[in-house]
Design an enzyme around this catalytic site. Structure first.
Site, PDB file in Angstrom:
ATOM      1  N   ILE A 101       0.874  -1.184   0.000  1.00 51.67           N
ATOM      2  CA  ILE A 101       0.000   0.000   0.000  1.00 51.67           C
ATOM      3  C   ILE A 101       0.905   1.226   0.000  1.00 51.67           C
ATOM      4  CG2 ILE A 101      -0.239  -0.226   2.532  1.00 51.67           C
ATOM      5  CD1 ILE A 101      -2.862   1.354   2.335  1.00 51.67           C
ATOM      6  N   ARG A 109      -1.433  11.840   5.399  1.00 52.37           N
ATOM      7  CA  ARG A 109      -2.106  12.331   6.609  1.00 52.37           C
ATOM      8  C   ARG A 109      -3.435  13.011   6.275  1.00 52.37           C
ATOM      9  NH1 ARG A 109       1.360  11.577  11.087  1.00 52.37           N
ATOM     10  NH2 ARG A 109      -0.502  11.645  12.373  1.00 52.37           N
ATOM     11  N   ARG A 110      -4.135  12.481   5.271  1.00 49.74           N
ATOM     12  CA  ARG A 110      -5.472  12.969   4.918  1.00 49.74           C
ATOM     13  C   ARG A 110      -6.482  11.833   5.008  1.00 49.74           C
ATOM     14  NH1 ARG A 110      -4.322  16.982  -0.252  1.00 49.74           N
ATOM     15  NH2 ARG A 110      -2.720  18.198   0.816  1.00 49.74           N
ATOM     16  N   GLY A 111      -6.086  10.757   5.674  1.00 49.02           N
ATOM     17  CA  GLY A 111      -7.006   9.627   5.833  1.00 49.02           C
ATOM     18  C   GLY A 111      -7.093   8.736   4.599  1.00 49.02           C
ATOM     19  N   LEU A 112      -6.134   8.883   3.647  1.00 50.11           N
ATOM     20  CA  LEU A 112      -6.239   8.130   2.392  1.00 50.11           C
ATOM     21  C   LEU A 112      -5.774   6.671   2.542  1.00 50.11           C
ATOM     22  CD1 LEU A 112      -5.100  10.956  -0.039  1.00 50.11           C
ATOM     23  CD2 LEU A 112      -7.431  10.202   0.475  1.00 50.11           C
ATOM     24  N   GLY A 113      -4.749   6.470   3.374  1.00 51.36           N
ATOM     25  CA  GLY A 113      -4.304   5.098   3.652  1.00 51.36           C
ATOM     26  C   GLY A 113      -5.463   4.323   4.272  1.00 51.36           C
ATOM     27  N   GLU A 135       2.366  -7.942   6.546  1.00 49.77           N
ATOM     28  CA  GLU A 135       3.660  -7.805   7.208  1.00 49.77           C
ATOM     29  C   GLU A 135       4.099  -6.353   7.085  1.00 49.77           C
ATOM     30  OE1 GLU A 135       3.858 -10.261   4.503  1.00 49.77           O
ATOM     31  OE2 GLU A 135       3.159 -11.829   5.853  1.00 49.77           O
ATOM     32  N   TYR A 147      -2.226   0.772  10.901  1.00 51.70           N
ATOM     33  CA  TYR A 147      -2.851  -0.550  11.027  1.00 51.70           C
ATOM     34  C   TYR A 147      -3.459  -0.728  12.423  1.00 51.70           C
ATOM     35  CZ  TYR A 147      -0.127  -1.491   6.784  1.00 51.70           C
ATOM     36  OH  TYR A 147       0.405  -1.433   5.513  1.00 51.70           O
TER      37      TYR A 147
HETATM   38  C1  LIG Z   1       1.623   4.169   5.504  1.00 48.60           C
HETATM   39  C2  LIG Z   1       0.899   5.138   4.537  1.00 48.60           C
HETATM   40  C3  LIG Z   1       0.227   4.312   3.437  1.00 48.60           C
HETATM   41  C4  LIG Z   1      -0.146   5.926   5.325  1.00 48.60           C
HETATM   42  O1  LIG Z   1      -0.874   6.721   4.408  1.00 48.60           O
HETATM   43  P1  LIG Z   1      -1.651   8.045   4.853  1.00 48.60           P
HETATM   44  O2  LIG Z   1      -2.651   8.359   3.799  1.00 48.60           O
HETATM   45  O3  LIG Z   1      -0.694   9.095   5.226  1.00 48.60           O
HETATM   46  O4  LIG Z   1      -2.374   7.522   6.178  1.00 48.60           O
HETATM   47  P2  LIG Z   1      -3.656   8.163   6.902  1.00 48.60           P
HETATM   48  O5  LIG Z   1      -3.708   9.625   6.653  1.00 48.60           O
HETATM   49  O6  LIG Z   1      -4.849   7.350   6.526  1.00 48.60           O
HETATM   50  O7  LIG Z   1      -3.239   7.921   8.415  1.00 48.60           O
HETATM   51  C5  LIG Z   1      -4.039   7.184   9.290  1.00 48.60           C
HETATM   52  C6  LIG Z   1      -3.390   7.134  10.646  1.00 48.60           C
HETATM   53  O8  LIG Z   1      -2.156   6.401  10.586  1.00 48.60           O
HETATM   54  C7  LIG Z   1      -1.200   6.979  11.483  1.00 48.60           C
HETATM   55  N1  LIG Z   1      -0.099   7.603  10.735  1.00 48.60           N
HETATM   56  C8  LIG Z   1      -0.024   7.788   9.386  1.00 48.60           C
HETATM   57  N2  LIG Z   1       1.164   8.345   9.077  1.00 48.60           N
HETATM   58  C9  LIG Z   1       1.822   8.528  10.238  1.00 48.60           C
HETATM   59  C10 LIG Z   1       3.095   9.072  10.562  1.00 48.60           C
HETATM   60  N3  LIG Z   1       3.919   9.551   9.610  1.00 48.60           N
HETATM   61  N4  LIG Z   1       3.467   9.093  11.856  1.00 48.60           N
HETATM   62  C11 LIG Z   1       2.664   8.607  12.811  1.00 48.60           C
HETATM   63  N5  LIG Z   1       1.413   8.084  12.585  1.00 48.60           N
HETATM   64  C12 LIG Z   1       1.022   8.045  11.305  1.00 48.60           C
HETATM   65  C13 LIG Z   1      -1.962   8.060  12.250  1.00 48.60           C
HETATM   66  O9  LIG Z   1      -2.573   7.433  13.362  1.00 48.60           O
HETATM   67  C14 LIG Z   1      -2.994   8.477  11.222  1.00 48.60           C
HETATM   68  O10 LIG Z   1      -4.108   9.123  11.790  1.00 48.60           O
HETATM   69  P3  LIG Z   1      -4.035  10.730  12.067  1.00 48.60           P
HETATM   70  O11 LIG Z   1      -3.502  11.371  10.819  1.00 48.60           O
HETATM   71  O12 LIG Z   1      -5.464  11.063  12.364  1.00 48.60           O
HETATM   72  O13 LIG Z   1      -3.097  10.887  13.221  1.00 48.60           O
HETATM   73  C15 LIG Z   1       1.896   6.174   3.922  1.00 48.60           C
HETATM   74  O14 LIG Z   1       2.617   6.775   4.970  1.00 48.60           O
HETATM   75  C16 LIG Z   1       2.863   5.578   2.930  1.00 48.60           C
HETATM   76  O15 LIG Z   1       2.568   5.479   1.738  1.00 48.60           O
HETATM   77  N6  LIG Z   1       4.067   5.189   3.416  1.00 48.60           N
HETATM   78  C17 LIG Z   1       5.096   4.645   2.553  1.00 48.60           C
HETATM   79  C18 LIG Z   1       4.738   3.261   2.079  1.00 48.60           C
HETATM   80  C19 LIG Z   1       4.539   2.318   3.253  1.00 48.60           C
HETATM   81  O16 LIG Z   1       5.260   2.358   4.236  1.00 48.60           O
HETATM   82  N7  LIG Z   1       3.535   1.417   3.106  1.00 48.60           N
HETATM   83  C20 LIG Z   1       3.218   0.429   4.125  1.00 48.60           C
HETATM   84  C21 LIG Z   1       4.026  -0.789   3.932  1.00 48.60           C
HETATM   85  S1  LIG Z   1       3.627  -2.035   5.149  1.00 48.60           S
END
Ligand SMILES: CC(C)(COP(=O)(O)OP(=O)(O)OC[C@H]1O[C@@H](n2cnc3c(N)ncnc32)[C@H](O)[C@@H]1OP(=O)(O)O)[C@@H](O)C(=O)NCCC(=O)NCCS
Length: 177
Positions: A101, A109-113, A135, A147
């Site tokens: 993902i 940090r817009r809730g897209l994950g 994993e 997660y």
């Molecule tokens: C992991 C990833 C998919 C999260 O995507 P995202 O759109 O930023 O996630 P969300 O905005 O839905 O975040 C949901 C929650 O996850 C946690 N979170 C997300 N990013 C975080 C960060 N950098 N530090 C701490 N908590 C974090 C928070 O609890 C967040 O809620 P909040 O923003 O209300 O505090 C993104 O950081 C990414 O693409 N990372 C690189 C690829 C990766 O590591 N993939 C996972 C492999 S297992």
């Protein structure tokens, strides 16, 4: 002397600058199926989401996209750009397994994950699947946090699971009906 320095520099390990992230202007997003015709686009986004050595190769994406047990989705911004992706495989034991993902750095940090994860969870529900696993790298605090917030728990530490010797964490969630 200058020549020697040049030669030395040539053999030094290359350090790539981290991409400076400027948050994207507010926009809206929608989720659509990701198919083989999106291979190049997902590859380009993939290298922006993961560090070198941690990202999937074109071969792996091609394989996943040709597998009938794979569910794959892309997140599209209102401007028409792919800004996120998720791949999930339905294992022979009947559990869903998130294989990768990613969300573009400027849209994080817009809730897209969460949105992508909830989308695959819904897709599993329509297939009667009640377990989802994945994993994650021991050092990937952001993903682990996401997660956990979705109800996943760590059930096993996977010693030296990754190519660089890093441990992985096996996380599991049972899907409520
Ligand atoms: C992991 C990833 C998919 C999260 O995507 P995202 O759109 O930023 O996630 P969300 O905005 O839905 O975040 C949901 C929650 O996850 C946690 N979170 C997300 N990013 C975080 C960060 N950098 N530090 C701490 N908590 C974090 C928070 O609890 C967040 O809620 P909040 O923003 O209300 O505090 C993104 O950081 C990414 O693409 N990372 C690189 C690829 C990766 O590591 N993939 C996972 C492999 S297992």
């Amino acid at each position: 002397m200058a020549v020697l320095q040049k030669i030395r520099k040539f053999f030094e390990p290359q350090i790539f600058e981290e991409e400076a992230v400027v948050p994207a202007p507010p926009t809206t997003y929608s989720i659509h199926p990701l198919t083989a015709k999106h291979l190049n686009e997902v590859m380009l986004l993939n290298v922006r989401c993961f560090k070198a050595g941690e990202n999937y190769t074109k071969y792996t994406f091609s394989y996943l996209l040709s597998e009938p047990n794979t569910l794959s989705y892309r997140l599209i911004s209102a401007e028409g750009n792919m800004v996120g992706f998720i791949f999930l495989m339905i294992n022979s034991n009947g559990a869903g397994h998130v294989t990768t993902i990613g969300v573009a750095p400027e849209h994080r940090r817009r809730g897209l994950g969460i949105k992508l994860m909830e989308h695959v969870e819904k897709a599993l529900k329509t297939r009667g699947i009640s377990m989802i696993t994945l994993e994650v790298r021991n050092t990937n605090a952001a993903a682990q946090e996401m997660y956990r917030s979705l109800g996943f728990s760590v059930v096993q530490r996977l010693r030296e699971y990754y190519n660089n010797g890093e441990d992985g964490l096996l996380m599991v969630k049972s899907i409520d009906y």
